[in-house]
Design a protein around this motif. Structure first.
Motif, mmCIF file in Angstrom:
data_model
loop_
_atom_site.group_PDB
_atom_site.id
_atom_site.type_symbol
_atom_site.label_atom_id
_atom_site.label_comp_id
_atom_site.label_asym_id
_atom_site.label_seq_id
_atom_site.Cartn_x
_atom_site.Cartn_y
_atom_site.Cartn_z
ATOM 1 N N TYR A 253 0.847 -1.202 0.000
ATOM 2 C CA TYR A 253 0.000 0.000 0.000
ATOM 3 C C TYR A 253 0.881 1.251 0.000
ATOM 4 O O TYR A 253 1.975 1.271 0.571
ATOM 5 N N ASP A 254 0.348 2.313 -0.611
ATOM 6 C CA ASP A 254 1.032 3.607 -0.551
ATOM 7 C C ASP A 254 -0.003 4.723 -0.668
ATOM 8 O O ASP A 254 -1.121 4.523 -1.171
ATOM 9 N N ASP A 255 0.407 5.910 -0.199
ATOM 10 C CA ASP A 255 -0.437 7.102 -0.283
ATOM 11 C C ASP A 255 0.484 8.317 -0.357
ATOM 12 O O ASP A 255 1.714 8.157 -0.491
ATOM 13 N N PRO A 256 -0.044 9.539 -0.291
ATOM 14 C CA PRO A 256 0.831 10.724 -0.406
ATOM 15 C C PRO A 256 1.930 10.811 0.648
ATOM 16 O O PRO A 256 2.886 11.582 0.488
ATOM 17 N N GLU A 257 1.842 10.027 1.721
ATOM 18 C CA GLU A 257 2.903 10.022 2.743
ATOM 19 C C GLU A 257 4.099 9.174 2.326
ATOM 20 O O GLU A 257 5.120 9.161 3.014
ATOM 21 N N SER A 258 3.959 8.453 1.223
ATOM 22 C CA SER A 258 5.061 7.633 0.669
ATOM 23 C C SER A 258 5.618 6.640 1.684
ATOM 24 O O SER A 258 6.821 6.557 1.925
ATOM 25 N N TYR A 259 4.703 5.852 2.281
ATOM 26 C CA TYR A 259 5.143 4.812 3.216
ATOM 27 C C TYR A 259 5.976 3.744 2.516
ATOM 28 O O TYR A 259 6.842 3.113 3.131
ATOM 29 N N THR A 260 5.666 3.493 1.250
ATOM 30 C CA THR A 260 6.406 2.494 0.472
ATOM 31 C C THR A 260 7.381 3.231 -0.434
ATOM 32 O O THR A 260 6.974 4.013 -1.302
ATOM 33 N N SER A 261 8.663 2.999 -0.233
ATOM 34 C CA SER A 261 9.672 3.790 -0.962
ATOM 35 C C SER A 261 10.921 2.956 -1.230
ATOM 36 O O SER A 261 11.108 1.871 -0.678
ATOM 37 N N PHE A 262 11.782 3.521 -2.042
ATOM 38 C CA PHE A 262 13.012 2.839 -2.481
ATOM 39 C C PHE A 262 14.067 3.911 -2.716
ATOM 40 O O PHE A 262 13.783 4.968 -3.296
ATOM 41 N N GLY A 263 15.286 3.670 -2.245
ATOM 42 C CA GLY A 263 16.350 4.652 -2.442
ATOM 43 C C GLY A 263 17.722 4.022 -2.310
ATOM 44 O O GLY A 263 17.871 2.900 -1.819
ATOM 45 N N GLY A 264 18.719 4.754 -2.746
ATOM 46 C CA GLY A 264 20.096 4.270 -2.634
ATOM 47 C C GLY A 264 21.082 5.324 -3.063
ATOM 48 O O GLY A 264 20.710 6.364 -3.613
ATOM 49 N N PHE A 265 22.359 5.052 -2.804
ATOM 50 C CA PHE A 265 23.401 6.003 -3.180
ATOM 51 C C PHE A 265 24.757 5.300 -3.256
ATOM 52 O O PHE A 265 24.950 4.218 -2.670
#
Length: 213
Positions: free
Chosen positions: A196-208
């Motif tokens: 599930y996701d909504d404008p709060e972006s509970y489900t996300s992905f990132g890296g660096f």
């Protein structure tokens, strides 16, 4: 009378000899001047040729330095890699369940330094060889099972899982990976699970990129 004529002839011959000798001296002097001028011109030509050669060498050195600077700047820019994205660009909703695993495509891009993350496919492609850090989050509502894996070139590296929580469920995981240029990182929703996701972006992905190798 004959003696006088003889004396006059001797005097005239002597004067003519003096004139000719003086003329010869002037010619020799002028020739010396011409020779000196020729030598000076030759030296000037040699100096000019040397200056021109040094100027070309300087141009080459400057161009080489400029090329190295541009290459260094380009390489330095390539080492700036970081991204972060939320699953839904707007609105609220579930992704899944589906009968086969599905690559999650994170549309809400917060940052994409270096442009290595593709918001059309959900895939991050390593632009430089190095050590990278990735983290991903998932959210589910009560009674629904959520499971997501992080993949490197299609192979699972780590996963998160929430088995039908009684209320909202959250999970996260992270990993440091050594990547070659062109290696691809993505996340995949397991079959028969929801996220599930909504404008709060509970489900996300990132890296660096931590550092290049």
């Amino acid at each position: 009378m004959a003696v006088l004529q003889m004396v006059l002839l001797l005097c005239a011959g002597s004067s003519l000899a003096d004139d000719l000798f003086s003329l010869n001296v002037n010619i020799i002097a002028e020739l010396q001047k011409l020779k000196s001028m020729n030598e000076s011109i030759q030296k000037l030509e040699e100096t000019l040729a040397k200056v021109l050669s040094e100027n070309e060498a300087l141009k080459t050195t400057v161009q080489d330095s400029q090329n190295k600077l541009e290459a260094f700047q380009k390489e330095n820019e390539g080492k700036k890699v970081a991204f972060s994205a939320g699953l839904l660009e707007s609105g609220t909703g579930y992704t899944g369940p589906i009968s086969t695993p599905k690559t999650l495509v994170y549309k809400k891009v917060f940052s994409n330094i270096g442009g290595a993350y593709d918001s059309n496919t959900g895939v991050f492609t390593a632009p430089v060889k190095g050590a990278y850090y990735f983290r991903f989050y998932g959210h589910s509502h009560g009674g629904t099972t959520m499971a997501i894996s992080l993949l490197k070139n299609g192979k699972t590296q780590c996963s998160l899982h929430a088995w039908k929580p009684t209320s909202n469920g959250n999970a996260s995981n992270g990993v440091v990976l050594t990547l070659e240029i062109g290696d691809q990182i993505s996340t995949q929703l397991w079959q028969n699970t929801w996220v599930y996701d909504d404008p709060e972006s509970y489900t996300s992905f990132g890296g660096f990129l931590i550092f290049p190798l």
